[in-house]
Write a protein that holds these residues in place. Structure first.
Motif, PDB file in Angstrom:
ATOM      1  N   ALA B  28       0.832  -1.207   0.000  1.00  0.00           N
ATOM      2  CA  ALA B  28       0.000   0.000   0.000  1.00  0.00           C
ATOM      3  C   ALA B  28       0.865   1.255   0.000  1.00  0.00           C
ATOM      4  CB  ALA B  28      -0.929  -0.008   1.214  1.00  0.00           C
ATOM      5  N   LEU B  29       1.945   1.234   0.812  1.00  0.00           N
ATOM      6  CA  LEU B  29       2.835   2.399   0.858  1.00  0.00           C
ATOM      7  C   LEU B  29       3.554   2.576  -0.483  1.00  0.00           C
ATOM      8  CD1 LEU B  29       4.370   2.048   4.433  1.00  0.00           C
ATOM      9  CD2 LEU B  29       2.642   3.674   3.665  1.00  0.00           C
ATOM     10  N   LEU B  30       3.885   1.438  -1.107  1.00  0.00           N
ATOM     11  CA  LEU B  30       4.562   1.477  -2.403  1.00  0.00           C
ATOM     12  C   LEU B  30       3.654   2.094  -3.467  1.00  0.00           C
ATOM     13  CD1 LEU B  30       7.406   0.367  -2.970  1.00  0.00           C
ATOM     14  CD2 LEU B  30       6.319  -1.631  -4.014  1.00  0.00           C
ATOM     15  N   ILE B  31       2.402   1.629  -3.512  1.00  0.00           N
ATOM     16  CA  ILE B  31       1.479   2.157  -4.522  1.00  0.00           C
ATOM     17  C   ILE B  31       1.222   3.641  -4.285  1.00  0.00           C
ATOM     18  CG2 ILE B  31      -0.865   1.985  -5.475  1.00  0.00           C
ATOM     19  CD1 ILE B  31      -0.816  -0.990  -4.760  1.00  0.00           C
ATOM     20  N   VAL B  41       6.643  15.796  -5.000  1.00  0.00           N
ATOM     21  CA  VAL B  41       7.641  15.752  -3.931  1.00  0.00           C
ATOM     22  C   VAL B  41       8.183  14.338  -3.786  1.00  0.00           C
ATOM     23  CG1 VAL B  41       6.720  17.709  -2.658  1.00  0.00           C
ATOM     24  CG2 VAL B  41       5.853  15.427  -2.189  1.00  0.00           C
ATOM     25  N   SER B  42       9.229  14.198  -2.988  1.00  0.00           N
ATOM     26  CA  SER B  42       9.883  12.909  -2.844  1.00  0.00           C
ATOM     27  C   SER B  42       9.090  11.997  -1.901  1.00  0.00           C
ATOM     28  CB  SER B  42      11.299  13.106  -2.308  1.00  0.00           C
ATOM     29  OG  SER B  42      11.668  12.024  -1.492  1.00  0.00           O
ATOM     30  N   PRO B  43       8.759  10.783  -2.347  1.00  0.00           N
ATOM     31  CA  PRO B  43       8.017   9.860  -1.486  1.00  0.00           C
ATOM     32  C   PRO B  43       8.764   9.518  -0.198  1.00  0.00           C
ATOM     33  CG  PRO B  43       8.007   9.079  -3.744  1.00  0.00           C
ATOM     34  CD  PRO B  43       8.945  10.236  -3.690  1.00  0.00           C
ATOM     35  N   LEU B  44      10.088   9.272  -0.313  1.00  0.00           N
ATOM     36  CA  LEU B  44      10.842   8.892   0.881  1.00  0.00           C
ATOM     37  C   LEU B  44      10.813  10.007   1.922  1.00  0.00           C
ATOM     38  CD1 LEU B  44      14.049   6.927  -0.135  1.00  0.00           C
ATOM     39  CD2 LEU B  44      12.130   6.203   1.309  1.00  0.00           C
ATOM     40  N   GLU B  45      11.031  11.228   1.412  1.00  0.00           N
ATOM     41  CA  GLU B  45      10.996  12.411   2.284  1.00  0.00           C
ATOM     42  C   GLU B  45       9.621  12.525   2.959  1.00  0.00           C
ATOM     43  OE1 GLU B  45      13.380  15.689   3.566  1.00  0.00           O
ATOM     44  OE2 GLU B  45      13.829  13.883   2.451  1.00  0.00           O
ATOM     45  N   SER B  46       8.562  12.303   2.155  1.00  0.00           N
ATOM     46  CA  SER B  46       7.197  12.420   2.682  1.00  0.00           C
ATOM     47  C   SER B  46       6.939  11.380   3.760  1.00  0.00           C
ATOM     48  CB  SER B  46       6.175  12.242   1.557  1.00  0.00           C
ATOM     49  OG  SER B  46       6.402  13.169   0.549  1.00  0.00           O
ATOM     50  N   TYR B  47       7.365  10.136   3.505  1.00  0.00           N
ATOM     51  CA  TYR B  47       7.144   9.089   4.505  1.00  0.00           C
ATOM     52  C   TYR B  47       7.952   9.366   5.763  1.00  0.00           C
ATOM     53  CZ  TYR B  47       4.427   6.262   1.257  1.00  0.00           C
ATOM     54  OH  TYR B  47       3.445   5.804   0.411  1.00  0.00           O
ATOM     55  N   LYS B  48       9.118   9.980   5.587  1.00  0.00           N
ATOM     56  CA  LYS B  48       9.920  10.343   6.760  1.00  0.00           C
ATOM     57  C   LYS B  48       9.148  11.363   7.612  1.00  0.00           C
ATOM     58  CE  LYS B  48      13.936  12.727   7.661  1.00  0.00           C
ATOM     59  NZ  LYS B  48      14.916  13.608   7.010  1.00  0.00           N
ATOM     60  N   ILE B 333      -6.065   1.279   0.194  1.00  0.00           N
ATOM     61  CA  ILE B 333      -5.251   0.291  -0.534  1.00  0.00           C
ATOM     62  C   ILE B 333      -4.836  -0.838   0.410  1.00  0.00           C
ATOM     63  CG2 ILE B 333      -3.157  -0.084  -1.901  1.00  0.00           C
ATOM     64  CD1 ILE B 333      -3.294   2.793  -2.799  1.00  0.00           C
ATOM     65  N   THR B 334      -4.552  -0.493   1.671  1.00  0.00           N
ATOM     66  CA  THR B 334      -4.201  -1.534   2.642  1.00  0.00           C
ATOM     67  C   THR B 334      -5.321  -2.566   2.757  1.00  0.00           C
ATOM     68  OG1 THR B 334      -2.952   0.115   3.880  1.00  0.00           O
ATOM     69  CG2 THR B 334      -3.386  -1.961   4.996  1.00  0.00           C
ATOM     70  N   VAL B 335      -6.570  -2.076   2.842  1.00  0.00           N
ATOM     71  CA  VAL B 335      -7.707  -3.003   2.946  1.00  0.00           C
ATOM     72  C   VAL B 335      -7.729  -3.949   1.751  1.00  0.00           C
ATOM     73  CG1 VAL B 335     -10.224  -3.168   2.906  1.00  0.00           C
ATOM     74  CG2 VAL B 335      -9.129  -1.434   4.302  1.00  0.00           C
ATOM     75  N   LEU B 336      -7.558  -3.375   0.557  1.00  0.00           N
ATOM     76  CA  LEU B 336      -7.622  -4.206  -0.644  1.00  0.00           C
ATOM     77  C   LEU B 336      -6.456  -5.206  -0.680  1.00  0.00           C
ATOM     78  CD1 LEU B 336      -8.807  -1.513  -3.211  1.00  0.00           C
ATOM     79  CD2 LEU B 336     -10.141  -3.356  -2.199  1.00  0.00           C
ATOM     80  N   CYS B 337      -5.257  -4.762  -0.249  1.00  0.00           N
ATOM     81  CA  CYS B 337      -4.109  -5.682  -0.229  1.00  0.00           C
ATOM     82  C   CYS B 337      -4.338  -6.818   0.771  1.00  0.00           C
ATOM     83  CB  CYS B 337      -2.830  -4.929   0.129  1.00  0.00           C
ATOM     84  SG  CYS B 337      -2.270  -3.822  -1.174  1.00  0.00           S
ATOM     85  N   VAL B 338      -4.947  -6.480   1.919  1.00  0.00           N
ATOM     86  CA  VAL B 338      -5.238  -7.525   2.901  1.00  0.00           C
ATOM     87  C   VAL B 338      -6.171  -8.564   2.285  1.00  0.00           C
ATOM     88  CG1 VAL B 338      -6.436  -8.011   5.057  1.00  0.00           C
ATOM     89  CG2 VAL B 338      -4.819  -6.120   4.952  1.00  0.00           C
TER      90      VAL B 338
END
Lengths: 316, 356
Positions: B28-31, B41-48, B333-338
Motif C-alpha cells: 500500500a505504501l509502495l502504490i 515531492v519525494s516519497p521517501l521524504e514524505s514518509y519520513k 489500498i491496505t484493505v484491498l491488499c489484505v
C-alpha cells in the motif's frame, strides 16, 4: 394550510424537480441492478459516484467539453468496476469488504486529486453545466411541457439508458448470460460461456453507470463539486435495487417515487419549517429507504448466486 | 486474459497469517508513492515526515495513541460482527449514539463520584450503540432486510439527529452560536494519562476491551458459537445452535464497542459533543479489523498503525504540501491488499495456460 401541502403536487416545478432528483438515482440503481443480476454486490457504488462526480466536473473545469467529461467519468467508473471484478470475480474475495474498500479508495483518490489540482479553494469554483433544452412542440404543452420536456440533455440520457438496459437484459443473448451468471452460473458454464468474463463485463458496465450518475450531480443538477456531495445516494440506490426487485423498469419507478418524496419534502420544509426542524425532513430519504426494503421484503427474491464466487471446476 | 485457477491449500501456514498484513502495508505504501510523486515531492521524504509526525516526539506519540483509541474500539466492533458474517457497517452511527448517551446522562443529569461515573458513561454509551443495532437485527431476522444497507442508512439518520439536537434542544447556550453539546461534568471526564498531552484514560479502556473480547471469543462458548454462525449459519442452526441469540449477542457487543468509541471521544478527547466528533472512525474501523485479521489483540496494533498514518499524514501535508487525503488512500489500498493476501493464504494460484 392543508391545501398548501396538496397544492405542491399541482405545480410543474415540483415534477420538474422530481425528474432532476431522480436522474442520479436512476443511473446508480441501473448500475447496481446489472452488477447484482450477474451475481456481484457492488458496495463500491458510493465512492464510484463520488469519483465520477469529481472526474466529470474536473475534466470540464480543465477545458474538456461536457460530453467528454461524462465519458471520462464513465471510463474512470469502468476502471474501478474492473478493479472490483478482479477482487470479487477472479479472486473470489468478500464482496462486502471489497466494496467498502473500493468506496474508500475511489472517494479518497477523488478528494486527493481535487485538493492536488485545487489546493486552496474555499468557495468551490463553478463550471457551465448542461443547459436546458426545450423539446420542440412538447415543451409548449402547459404543465406537462414544463415538468417533463424542459430538461438538460443529461436528463434525457438517464431515461434513454433505462430503455437500453431494459433491452440489454431482456432481449439480448448477453442479457440472458448476465441473468444466468447471477442465477445459475454452473448452467452458463455448461454452455461454454465464461461466467467470470460475463460477471466482469457486467460489473464494469454497472460501475460506469454509477460514475455517470455521480457526474450528473456536478454537471447537470449543480455546477460545482463538494466533498461529501453524494451524501448516501449510493446506499439509497442499493435499497432501491431491492425495492425494484432487480428490474430496470421498476428501478425507474422506484427512483421517481423516491425523488418525488424528496422533492416534496424540500417544498414541505418551506411550509412547515417553522414547526418541524429541517433535519427531520433530511432524514426522510434514509428512513423511507429502510421502509421500502421492509415493504418489499415479502416478495424479495435475491439472485440465487449473489455473493457466491464462482470458481472454475468447482461444484456448488 | 491470464487463465488461472485457485486451488485450496492443504496446509495453511500460521506464519503467513502473521506476515501477510505487513506485506499488505508495504505494498500500500509502495502504490501510494505514485500519488506522492504526482504532488511533485519525494516519497521517501514524505514518509519520513509522516513517521516523524506520528512517532517523532512525545507529543506525536501521545497524539497517535489518542487517535488510536476510537479506532481500536470501532475496529473491535467490526471484528466481532464480521467474524459472525454480520455486516455491521454502522459503527459511525453507533459511535454517535454512544456520544448522545454520554451527553444525555453525563452533563448533569446524573452525578456520581469519578470512580463510578466513568464506568457508568462507558456503560450507557455501549448500551446506546448496541440498542441502535437491535431493531436492525430483528429486521434482518424476521423480514430478511439486508443489514448492510440498513446499518449504512442508519448512520445518516443518527448524524442528522445529532445535528438537530446540537442546533436545537441540546445546544450549549455557552457555546456562542457554535453547535456543540454541554460539557461533560468533571467527574465524568476521562483524565489525562500523560501530562501535557491529549492522551486520556480512554486508551487504557480500549486496550482493556480488546483483551476482554479476545478472552470472550477464544475462551468462552459464545466465541465458538459466533465462529460457527459465521462459518455456516444454516449448519449452525441445524446442529441446534441458537443462531438468533448468537447474532443478538454479536450485535450488542459490536454496537457496544462502537458506542464506547463515542464515549472516549466525547468524555475524553473533547469534553463535549460536536457534529464533527468522528472523521469517519466508524468506517476506518473496518480497515482496522481487516488489517488485524479480525483478531481482537491484532486490532490494538492495527488501530495504532492506522492512527499513525492519519496523524502522520496531517503533519506531512503541512510540511510537504501533499493533501492529507493521502492517509485515506493508503488505508483503502491496505484493505484491498489484505483481501488479496487472505485469498492467497487460503488458495494457491495455478496457472493453466490458454485453454481455448
Amino acid at each position: 394550510m392543508i391545501f398548501d401541502f396538496i397544492e405542491i403536487l399541482f405545480t410543474a416545478g415540483f415534477w420538474a424537480a422530481t425528474i432532476r432528483i431522480a436522474c442520479p438515482l436512476i443511473f446508480a440503481t441501473l448500475g447496481e441492478v446489472i452488477c447484482e443480476r450477474s451475481g456481484v454486490l457492488n458496495l463500491g457504488i458510493e465512492g464510484i459516484m463520488s469519483l465520477g462526480a469529481m472526474v466529470g466536473w474536473m475534466s470540464v473545469y480543465l477545458g474538456a467539453d461536457l460530453y467528454s467529461g461524462v465519458l471520462l467519468a464513465a471510463i474512470i467508473g469502468a476502471l474501478f468496476g474492473f478493479l472490483h471484478a478482479i477482487f470479487t470475480v477472479y479472486l473470489g474475495a468478500s464482496q462486502h469488504v471489497t466494496g467498502i474498500g473500493i468506496t474508500m479508495l475511489a472517494s479518497s483518490i477523488g478528494f486527493f486529486s481535487f485538493r492536488l489540482i485545487l489546493p486552496s479553494s474555499t468557495t468551490p469554483p463553478k463550471i457551465i453545466p448542461f443547459e436546458k433544452i426545450n423539446i420542440p412542440y412538447l415543451s409548449d404543452i402547459p404543465f406537462i411541457g414544463e415538468a417533463l420536456f424542459q430538461h438538460t440533455p443529461f436528463t434525457y440520457i438517464a431515461f434513454i439508458s433505462v430503455i437500453i438496459i431494459f433491452w440489454l437484459l431482456n432481449s439480448t443473448p448477453f442479457g440472458l448470460s448476465i441473468k444466468m451468471a447471477g442465477e445459475n452460473p454452473m448452467a452458463l458454464e455448461a454452455q461454454g460461456i465464461d461466467v467470470l468474463l460475463v460477471r466482469t463485463v457486467s460489473v464494469i458496465i454497472g460501475s460506469a453507470l454509477m460514475a455517470v450518475g455521480g457526474a450528473y450531480l456536478t454537471m447537470s443538477a449543480f455546477d460545482a463539486f463538494y466533498f461529501g456531495m453524494i451524501n448516501g445516494r449510493g446506499w439509497i440506490a442499493i435499497a432501491l435495487v431491492i425495492f425494484a426487485a432487480w428490474k430496470p423498469e421498476r428501478a425507474l419507478l422506484g427512483a421517481i417515487l423516491f425523488a418525488g418524496l424528496d422533492a416534496y419534502q424540500v417544498r414541505a420544509q418551506q411550509l412547515a419549517g417553522a414547526f418541524i426542524p429541517y433535519q427531520f425532513f433530511l432524514m426522510l430519504p434514509f428512513i423511507l429507504s429502510i421502509v421500502a426494503m421492509i415493504v418489499a421484503s415479502k416478495r424479495t427474491r435475491y439472485p440465487k448466486a449473489l455473493l457466491i464466487p464462482f470458481r472454475r471446476g468447482e461444484r456448488h | 486474459m491470464i487463465n488461472f485457477r485457485l486451488e485450496e491449500r492443504e496446509n495453511k501456514s500460521f506464519w503467513m497469517n502473521v506476515i501477510a498484513p505487513f506485506i499488505a502495508i508495504f505494498i500500500a505504501l509502495l502504490i501510494s508513492c505514485f500519488l506522492i510523486l504526482l504532488a511533485g515531492v519525494s516519497p521517501l521524504e514524505s514518509y519520513k515526515e509522516l513517521l516523524i509526525g506520528s512517532f517523532g516526539s512525545r507529543n506525536a506519540i501521545a497524539e497517535t495513541l489518542s487517535r488510536a483509541t476510537p479506532l481500536i474500539l470501532t475496529g473491535l466492533a467490526a471484528s466481532i460482527a464480521f467474524k459472525a458474517k454480520f455486516w455491521n457497517i454502522g459503527a459511525e452511527g453507533q459511535l454517535y449514539a454512544g456520544a448522545l448517551a454520554v451527553t444525555f446522562f453525563g452533563t448533569g443529569l446524573i452525578e456520581l463520584p469519578t470512580i463510578l461515573m466513568i464506568p457508568f458513561l462507558f456503560l450507557v454509551g455501549a448500551v446506546a450503540g448496541g440498542l441502535l443495532l437491535l431493531p436492525l437485527v430483528l429486521l434482518k431476522n424476521y423480514y430478511k432486510v439486508d443489514e448492510v444497507v440498513t446499518t449504512l442508512l442508519t448512520n445518516f439518520i443518527v448524524i442528522l439527529l445529532v445535528s438537530y439536537l446540537l442546533e436545537g434542544p441540546w445546544k450549549d447556550p455557552m457555546s456562542l452560536g457554535w453547535p456543540q453539546g454541554a460539557s461533560v461534568i468533571d467527574q465524568g471526564v476521562l483524565p489525562q494519562i500523560v501530562a501535557r498531552t491529549r492522551l486520556h484514560l480512554g486508551f487504557i479502556f480500549s486496550i482493556f476491551f480488546a483483551v476482554l473480547i479476545w478472552i470472550l471469543l477464544s475462551r468462552h462458548i459464545v466465541g465458538y458459537q459466533i465462529k460457527a454462525v459465521g462459518f455456516n449459519p444454516s449448519a449452525a442452526s441445524h446442529s441446534g445452535l441458537p443462531v438468533l441469540k448468537t447474532i443478538l449477542i454479536v450485535a450488542l457487543l459490536s454496537g457496544g464497542m462502537a458506542g464506547m468509541a463515542g464515549v472516549t471521544e466525547t468524555a475524553g478527547l473533547k469534553g463535549y459533543l460536536t457534529l464533527d466528533l468522528s472523521p469517519g472512525f466508524g468506517y476506518a474501523g473496518i480497515a482496522v479489523a481487516m488489517l488485524a485479521g479480525l483478531h481482537p489483540l491484532g486490532v490494538i496494533a492495527s488501530g495504532i498503525f492506522l492512527a499513525s498514518i492519519y496523524v502522520g499524514a496531517d503533519a506531512m501535508s503541512r510540511s510537504m504540501n501533499v493533501p492529507s487525503y493521502l492517509a485515506d488512500v493508503i488505508v483503502a489500498i491496505t484493505v484491498l491488499c489484505v483481501l488479496v493476501s487472505l485469498v492467497l493464504i487460503q488458495f494457491k494460484v495455478k496457472l493453466l495456460g490458454s485453454s481455448k
